[in-house]
Design a protein around this motif. Sequence first.
Motif, PDB file in Angstrom:
ATOM      1  N   CYS A   1     -97.673   0.211 -35.778  1.00 33.62           N
ATOM      2  CA  CYS A   1     -97.647   1.089 -34.451  1.00 33.62           C
ATOM      3  C   CYS A   1     -96.210   1.546 -34.301  1.00 33.62           C
ATOM      4  O   CYS A   1     -95.324   0.849 -34.360  1.00 33.62           O
ATOM      5  CB  CYS A   1     -98.304   0.452 -33.338  1.00 33.62           C
ATOM      6  N   ASP A   2     -95.971   2.992 -34.393  1.00 28.58           N
ATOM      7  CA  ASP A   2     -94.838   3.356 -34.054  1.00 28.58           C
ATOM      8  C   ASP A   2     -94.258   3.170 -32.811  1.00 28.58           C
ATOM      9  O   ASP A   2     -93.087   3.086 -32.323  1.00 28.58           O
ATOM     10  CB  ASP A   2     -94.887   5.100 -34.541  1.00 28.58           C
ATOM     11  N   CYS A   3     -95.232   2.884 -31.924  1.00 29.54           N
ATOM     12  CA  CYS A   3     -94.683   2.825 -30.582  1.00 29.54           C
ATOM     13  C   CYS A   3     -94.420   1.296 -30.077  1.00 29.54           C
ATOM     14  O   CYS A   3     -93.454   1.002 -29.731  1.00 29.54           O
ATOM     15  CB  CYS A   3     -95.962   3.493 -29.675  1.00 29.54           C
ATOM     16  N   CYS A   4     -95.461   0.407 -30.352  1.00 30.38           N
ATOM     17  CA  CYS A   4     -95.285  -0.835 -29.814  1.00 30.38           C
ATOM     18  C   CYS A   4     -94.620  -1.677 -31.023  1.00 30.38           C
ATOM     19  O   CYS A   4     -94.353  -2.987 -30.742  1.00 30.38           O
ATOM     20  CB  CYS A   4     -96.363  -1.429 -29.052  1.00 30.38           C
ATOM     21  N   GLY A   5     -95.112  -1.350 -32.353  1.00 31.97           N
ATOM     22  CA  GLY A   5     -94.601  -2.137 -33.337  1.00 31.97           C
ATOM     23  C   GLY A   5     -95.502  -3.251 -33.790  1.00 31.97           C
ATOM     24  O   GLY A   5     -95.156  -3.912 -34.709  1.00 31.97           O
ATOM     25  N   SER A   6     -96.628  -3.109 -33.220  1.00 32.64           N
ATOM     26  CA  SER A   6     -97.694  -4.069 -33.520  1.00 32.64           C
ATOM     27  C   SER A   6     -98.021  -3.751 -34.931  1.00 32.64           C
ATOM     28  O   SER A   6     -97.999  -2.667 -35.445  1.00 32.64           O
ATOM     29  CB  SER A   6     -98.817  -4.087 -32.707  1.00 32.64           C
ATOM     30  N   ILE A   7     -98.581  -4.854 -35.904  1.00 32.99           N
ATOM     31  CA  ILE A   7     -99.019  -4.763 -37.420  1.00 32.99           C
ATOM     32  C   ILE A   7    -100.257  -5.149 -37.706  1.00 32.99           C
ATOM     33  O   ILE A   7    -100.580  -5.960 -36.798  1.00 32.99           O
ATOM     34  CB  ILE A   7     -97.844  -5.418 -38.191  1.00 32.99           C
TER      35      ILE A   7
ATOM     36  N   ARG B   1     -92.999 -10.421 -46.975  1.00 30.53           N
ATOM     37  CA  ARG B   1     -92.277  -9.536 -46.307  1.00 30.53           C
ATOM     38  C   ARG B   1     -93.112  -8.509 -45.982  1.00 30.53           C
ATOM     39  O   ARG B   1     -93.685  -7.924 -46.815  1.00 30.53           O
ATOM     40  CB  ARG B   1     -91.005  -8.928 -46.777  1.00 30.53           C
ATOM     41  N   VAL B   2     -93.383  -7.912 -44.603  1.00 32.06           N
ATOM     42  CA  VAL B   2     -94.088  -6.814 -44.478  1.00 32.06           C
ATOM     43  C   VAL B   2     -93.345  -5.591 -44.258  1.00 32.06           C
ATOM     44  O   VAL B   2     -93.668  -4.485 -44.709  1.00 32.06           O
ATOM     45  CB  VAL B   2     -94.794  -7.066 -43.055  1.00 32.06           C
ATOM     46  N   GLY B   3     -92.126  -5.865 -43.947  1.00 30.82           N
ATOM     47  CA  GLY B   3     -91.127  -4.637 -43.772  1.00 30.82           C
ATOM     48  C   GLY B   3     -90.452  -4.892 -42.450  1.00 30.82           C
ATOM     49  O   GLY B   3     -90.512  -5.824 -41.474  1.00 30.82           O
ATOM     50  N   THR B   4     -89.376  -3.821 -42.102  1.00 28.19           N
ATOM     51  CA  THR B   4     -88.557  -4.187 -41.037  1.00 28.19           C
ATOM     52  C   THR B   4     -89.082  -3.133 -39.959  1.00 28.19           C
ATOM     53  O   THR B   4     -89.687  -2.021 -40.272  1.00 28.19           O
ATOM     54  CB  THR B   4     -87.073  -3.583 -41.312  1.00 28.19           C
ATOM     55  N   VAL B   5     -89.495  -3.681 -38.530  1.00 21.63           N
ATOM     56  CA  VAL B   5     -90.058  -2.813 -37.793  1.00 21.63           C
ATOM     57  C   VAL B   5     -89.291  -2.821 -36.421  1.00 21.63           C
ATOM     58  O   VAL B   5     -88.802  -4.025 -36.278  1.00 21.63           O
ATOM     59  CB  VAL B   5     -91.494  -3.306 -37.385  1.00 21.63           C
ATOM     60  N   GLN B   6     -88.951  -1.735 -35.972  1.00 24.73           N
ATOM     61  CA  GLN B   6     -87.708  -1.781 -34.972  1.00 24.73           C
ATOM     62  C   GLN B   6     -86.669  -3.020 -35.026  1.00 24.73           C
ATOM     63  O   GLN B   6     -86.398  -3.449 -34.051  1.00 24.73           O
ATOM     64  CB  GLN B   6     -88.746  -2.288 -33.885  1.00 24.73           C
ATOM     65  N   GLY B   7     -85.916  -2.814 -36.467  1.00 22.56           N
ATOM     66  CA  GLY B   7     -84.714  -3.646 -36.460  1.00 22.56           C
ATOM     67  C   GLY B   7     -85.009  -4.965 -36.852  1.00 22.56           C
ATOM     68  O   GLY B   7     -84.130  -5.911 -37.289  1.00 22.56           O
ATOM     69  N   GLN B   8     -86.403  -5.559 -36.986  1.00 23.91           N
ATOM     70  CA  GLN B   8     -86.621  -7.027 -37.387  1.00 23.91           C
ATOM     71  C   GLN B   8     -87.585  -6.866 -38.299  1.00 23.91           C
ATOM     72  O   GLN B   8     -88.631  -6.278 -38.497  1.00 23.91           O
ATOM     73  CB  GLN B   8     -87.248  -7.717 -36.030  1.00 23.91           C
ATOM     74  N   GLU B   9     -87.138  -8.044 -39.509  1.00 27.29           N
ATOM     75  CA  GLU B   9     -88.137  -8.017 -40.499  1.00 27.29           C
ATOM     76  C   GLU B   9     -89.489  -8.941 -40.058  1.00 27.29           C
ATOM     77  O   GLU B   9     -89.390  -9.797 -39.088  1.00 27.29           O
ATOM     78  CB  GLU B   9     -87.390  -8.874 -41.579  1.00 27.29           C
TER      79      GLU B   9
END
Lengths: 140, 140
Positions: B83-89, B61-69
């Motif tokens: 990225c706080d804006c687009c959610g890219s990792i 697991r990387v973590g939950t980003v914008q509600g999705q694991e």
Amino acid sequence: MERAVRYSKKREAILTTIQGTKCHPSAEWIYQRLKPCHPDLSLGTVYRNLTFFLEHGLVQRVGTVQGQERFDAIVTPHSHFVCDCCGSILDLPEINSDAGLDQAVSQQYGLAVQRHKLTFYGLCPSCTNQQNNNKEEPLS
Amino acid sequence: MERAVRYSKKREAILTTIQGTKCHPSAEWIYQRLKPCHPDLSLGTVYRNLTFFLEHGLVQRVGTVQGQERFDAIVTPHSHFVCDCCGSILDLPEINSDAGLDQAVSQQYGLAVQRHKLTFYGLCPSCTNQQNNNKEEPLS
DNA sequence: ATGACTGCAAAGACTTTGCATCTTT
DNA sequence: AAAGATGCAAAGTCTTTGCAGTCAT
């Protein structure tokens, strides 16, 4: 135009509750904690105020643990420990990965890093003991 | 008694998909990606296999980003940028906080630390550019 | 044939939101 | 009186799960 902010008894109680515990509470935990003294509190209000506190930097997200977001009223940089078993969270104030790290990553990768989270996972002392007890006295 | 594991075409496709992308996909992303070639794939199967991969250490697991694991097929220790804006990792392979850190925290706090996550947050280059453009050419 | 795997849909859990009402200023 | 804050309940998301049918061994 900025939105005006008004005083609210519930908001104050919610913030005080977060600030008054070391448990890094979830929305539900805050709600249950305040219910006795504020019988008409609604869970939606807790969520709305948590969003408000986040936007105003009064609170930070710790992360999602067992499906629930957890919050911390200590907003200065520090690390956390999360128990994989019971989900309890501890502050690790002395484990501050160095302050220049964000800048180093920014330069090395061409990113605009603003902050970071360092979180440790494992078993808390209590859960470690329970696991050992179960090994020593296995169920039939 | 261990549960037997059987081959499955869908499982293989799901794992290959995760391993074949750098985007640290969510369950939904994997599902959408495989749908064209596997029209009868169900989202439940994606979730069940993600759980399977996690239990078998094939994925983390990387973590939950914008509600999705979000998930990562690279299971060796490394850090991430979100990225706080687009959610890219992004993977940050060279930012490995030192390997003895878990042990140090274990000893210092009396915990059984097993692993840690170090995640940086900010704006990716693309979102940084868009923000600057909006500043230079503000909407009416 | 056995039992693991899957599709489907329902259920679950957490969080957000619309609207009428209440409160603060 | 104006507008922010709340209660309530419905809706929205993401994820899990029960069951019957399918597939691998």
